[in-house]
Motif scaffolding. Structure first.
Motif, mmCIF file in Angstrom:
data_model
loop_
_atom_site.group_PDB
_atom_site.id
_atom_site.type_symbol
_atom_site.label_atom_id
_atom_site.label_comp_id
_atom_site.label_asym_id
_atom_site.label_seq_id
_atom_site.Cartn_x
_atom_site.Cartn_y
_atom_site.Cartn_z
ATOM 1 N N THR A 118 0.937 -1.218 0.192
ATOM 2 C CA THR A 118 0.337 -0.385 0.248
ATOM 3 C C THR A 118 1.289 1.008 -0.262
ATOM 4 O OG1 THR A 118 -0.188 -0.302 2.307
ATOM 5 C CG2 THR A 118 -1.718 -1.610 1.199
ATOM 6 N N GLY A 119 2.199 1.594 0.498
ATOM 7 C CA GLY A 119 2.543 1.951 0.532
ATOM 8 C C GLY A 119 2.576 3.088 1.775
ATOM 9 N N THR A 120 1.889 2.889 2.602
ATOM 10 C CA THR A 120 2.194 3.091 3.803
ATOM 11 C C THR A 120 2.637 2.086 5.251
ATOM 12 O OG1 THR A 120 0.338 4.773 3.154
ATOM 13 C CG2 THR A 120 0.332 3.933 5.746
ATOM 14 N N LEU A 121 3.081 2.460 5.793
ATOM 15 C CA LEU A 121 4.040 1.741 6.542
ATOM 16 C C LEU A 121 4.528 2.351 7.913
ATOM 17 C CD1 LEU A 121 7.026 0.018 3.627
ATOM 18 C CD2 LEU A 121 4.544 -0.907 5.153
ATOM 19 N N HIS A 122 4.068 1.668 9.434
ATOM 20 C CA HIS A 122 4.354 1.877 10.477
ATOM 21 C C HIS A 122 5.204 1.226 10.935
ATOM 22 C CE1 HIS A 122 0.026 3.205 9.659
ATOM 23 N NE2 HIS A 122 0.614 4.090 10.944
ATOM 24 N N PHE A 123 5.868 1.874 10.897
ATOM 25 C CA PHE A 123 7.655 1.006 11.958
ATOM 26 C C PHE A 123 8.089 1.140 13.448
ATOM 27 C CE2 PHE A 123 9.139 1.006 6.931
ATOM 28 C CZ PHE A 123 9.326 -0.341 7.144
#
Length: 225
Positions: A118-123
């Motif tokens: 999705t291109g949205t990544l919480h790290f």
């Protein structure tokens, strides 16, 4: 010996490998091959990229320590706010090291991360300082082209448009600064990490035009003398 594979080859067949937690290997080497899945990865990057024989696979992306200087020791999560990507690393180098991230599922920024990249990544990253030197700060830099800092026009950033509500924090550094132009960086500072200690970081990456391949460079800051 780590091989360099031309990007046109890498773009067609990225070896996504299951992470073997107890594999015996030299700490400075990438994760050893345990099982391979050849997957189409969309357009090739416009450069040669060192491709790991192994990568930790989650959240529609493969994460590789192939470029050296660190190793991945654990990986989990979808990359959502409630289930962030939990990435554990051992960093052996006091100079910058680079995490390779490649999409392994179809790209769709409006889809669910179980089925798409999705291109949205919480790290939520935990790093063990195995460099032998103390760290007085830590910088993360985003790159769409290896060795070249991300720019505004590529859509990749540390949530520059503030689309999410996810704090940028560290348990060992009390302050952070985001630099968005002409690059995308976060500098964590006001703290200290001795050799053998660990430090955790939380941040959100968004890509408004999701790329099939990008990088996160980690640069620990060491005392001047």
């Amino acid at each position: 010996m780590q091989a360099k594979i031309p990007a046109d080859v890498a773009g067609r067949a990225w070896c996504a490998i299951l992470l073997t937690m107890r594999a015996r290997r030299s700490p400075s080497m990438p994760i050893l091959l345990t099982a391979a899945v050849l997957a189409s990865a969309g357009p090739a990057a416009a450069q040669d990229v060192a491709i790991a024989r192994d990568a930790a696979l989650t959240a529609g992306y493969a994460f590789s320590d192939a470029l050296g200087g660190f190793r991945i020791t654990a990986m989990s999560g979808l990359g959502t706010r409630t289930d962030p990507i939990r990435l554990d690393q051992q960093v052996f180098s006091a100079t910058p090291s680079t995490l390779v991230i490649r999409a392994t599922k179809p790209i769709n920024p409006f889809a669910h991360p179980k089925t798409h990249a999705t291109g949205t990544l919480h790290f939520d990253i935990t790093i063990s300082n195995a460099s032998g030197l103390p760290w007085t700060g830590a910088e993360f830099e985003l790159q769409e082209l290896l060795g070249k800092a991300s720019v505004y026009g590529d859509g990749l950033s540390f949530d520059q448009r503030r689309t999410g509500n996810y704090q940028t924090v560290s348990d060992r550094f009390s302050d952070s600064r985001k630099d968005f132009e002409p690059y995308d960086r976060i500098l964590f500072h006001e703290g200290f990490v001795d050799p053998g200690e660990t430090v955790s970081f939380r941040f959100l990456i968004t890509d408004l035009t999701p790329a099939p391949l990008f990088y996160i460079q980690f640069d620990p800051r060491i005392p001047a003398s």
